[in-house]
Enzyme design. Structure first.
Site, short mmCIF file in Angstrom:
data_model
loop_
_atom_site.label_atom_id
_atom_site.label_comp_id
_atom_site.label_asym_id
_atom_site.label_seq_id
_atom_site.Cartn_x
_atom_site.Cartn_y
_atom_site.Cartn_z
N LYS A 234 0.77 -1.32 0.10
CA LYS A 234 -0.02 0.05 -0.22
C LYS A 234 0.71 1.28 -0.09
CE LYS A 234 -0.70 0.04 5.02
NZ LYS A 234 -1.60 0.09 6.19
N ARG B 171 -9.26 -0.48 16.92
CA ARG B 171 -10.52 0.00 16.88
C ARG B 171 -10.59 1.25 15.89
NH1 ARG B 171 -9.74 -1.05 22.64
NH2 ARG B 171 -11.17 -2.77 23.14
N TYR C 122 17.88 29.73 8.24
CA TYR C 122 16.49 30.68 8.96
C TYR C 122 16.50 30.32 10.43
CZ TYR C 122 14.15 30.81 4.49
OH TYR C 122 13.60 31.11 3.21
N MET D 272 12.95 24.85 2.46
CA MET D 272 12.05 24.05 1.26
C MET D 272 12.85 23.24 0.42
SD MET D 272 9.36 25.93 -1.12
CE MET D 272 8.21 26.15 0.16
#
Length: 377
Positions: A49, A144, A272, A320
């Protein structure tokens, strides 16, 4: 520091993930050997998956050819398995998402996990067919997140039998997933509850993910199908243990390019929020990978990387598009040099995940479309 092997970068790539199908085949064989210690030995649903845990379904399929079945999350992924050449059984963990999914049931060898009764309502509207999908009823257990509790389970099983008699469903099995399989005491109570729920109801049983297989081998003998996931890709599901310690090989390496080298003076900061301040004069490398590629922003100073095969560390905050690394001791560093971010025996993805305060599966599945997946030849 000694130079080590590093994955190569293809021409023009700023960052890439190299996927090794041979490593996946090796890991499947390791899992098979462990499962075969149980008598009788269970069959294996190889869980693929989330695009094979971020590795690319088509790229991993050659490594999974010895599996007994493939398990995916949704029906379109089952069709993708067939398109990739898989002809064996396919288990769909999510079953049906809506009645519209009935149009996707035209695959032989399909197995659906049933987690709520609306899915049975939808199946009752399906046309009868000789190759109707097999059903695996999910017990809600101690996790659950989906499934049926002990009181509802026999009644829902009877609904499945009716659908099977109408040829709208095939064989019926029982499936459970443990919430705490990583823990030494994480399976026994949950498994006992599951066994009580299915007592007297015929059909095969499927339990045991990677953690349960590795931590609780005694339970493997009591299941017909196991469902390994993360271990197939060379990653340990157990805290404090990496894949290599379990005989597994990493199936993905993430590599980027060094694109600039700077000298940082003592007391100067970089990045930063001035998150890193040099304690002494030092060389810093700028690497072409950031959180927009899927590398974790919260992997701070000290997170390990391999610069041209030499172990070093991340500095400051990942941005980024760029991350900073320490080049002290990497005297030959130059622009264009490869920097491995995870996926070698010396730098397993588990080590990066631990430094970033997360799990390896999040890193592997979190790579973005900016990162090309390439088969290791």
């Amino acid at each position: 520091m000694n130079a080590r092997w590093h994955p190569p970068l293809v021409a023009g790539a700023r960052v890439q993930a190299l996927v090794d199908a041979d490593a996946i085949a090796h890991n499947l064989a390791v899992i098979r050997a462990r499962a075969n210690a149980a008598m009788p030995a269970p069959r294996i649903w190889a869980t693929a998956k989330a695009d094979a845990y971020g590795h690319g379904l088509a790229l991993v399929m050659p490594g999974l050819k010895e599996a007994d079945g493939i398990a995916v999350q949704q029906l379109p992924e089952a069709h993708a398995c067939r398109a990739a050449g898989w002809q064996g059984p396919i288990l769909v963990y999510g079953g049906l998402l809506s009645e519209d999914d009935l149009a996707l049931l035209d695959l032989p060898g399909l197995h659906l996990v049933i987690s709520h009764e609306a899915q049975l309502d939808w199946l009752s509207a399906a046309p009868p067919r000789p190759d109707a999908p097999a059903i695996w009823l999910r017990y809600d257990g101690d996790i659950r997140l989906a499934g049926f509790g002990r009181e509802a389970y026999p009644r829902v099983y009877a609904r499945c039998e009716a659908l099977a008699a109408q040829h709208r469903a095939g064989a019926i099995g029982h499936l459970s997933h443990y919430a705490r399989a990583e823990d030494e005491d994480g399976v026994a109570e949950a498994d006992a509850s599951f066994r009580q729920a299915i007592a007297g109801l015929p059909g095969p049983v499927s339990t045991c993910n990677s953690a349960a297989l590795l931590r609780h081998p005694a339970h493997v003998a009591a299941t017909d199908w196991i469902r390994p996931g993360i271990a197939l890709y060379g990653v340990s599901p157990l805290a404090g243990v990496d894949g290599a310690a379990l005989g597994l090989r990493p199936a993905m390496s993430l590599t980027a390019r060094l694109f600039a080298v700077q000298t940082l003076q003592a007391g100067a900061s970089i990045g930063y929020r001035s998150a890193f301040v040099a304690a002494h004069d030092m060389r810093v490398g700028l690497v072409s990978c950031g959180y927009s590629d899927g590398y974790p922003r919260h992997a701070g100073t000290g997170t390990p990387v391999l610069a041209d095969g030499v172990m070093t560390r991340v500095l400051g905050r990942v941005t980024m598009d760029v991350m900073m690394i320490d080049l002290d001791g990497v005297d030959h560093a130059a622009p264009g040099m490869p920097v491995t971010l995870w996926g070698t025996p010396e730098l397993p993805v588990e080590a990066v995940a631990a430094s970033a305060g997360t799990i390896a599966a999040e890193l592997l599945t979190g790579l973005t479309a900016r990162v090309p997946l390439t088969a290791r030849l």
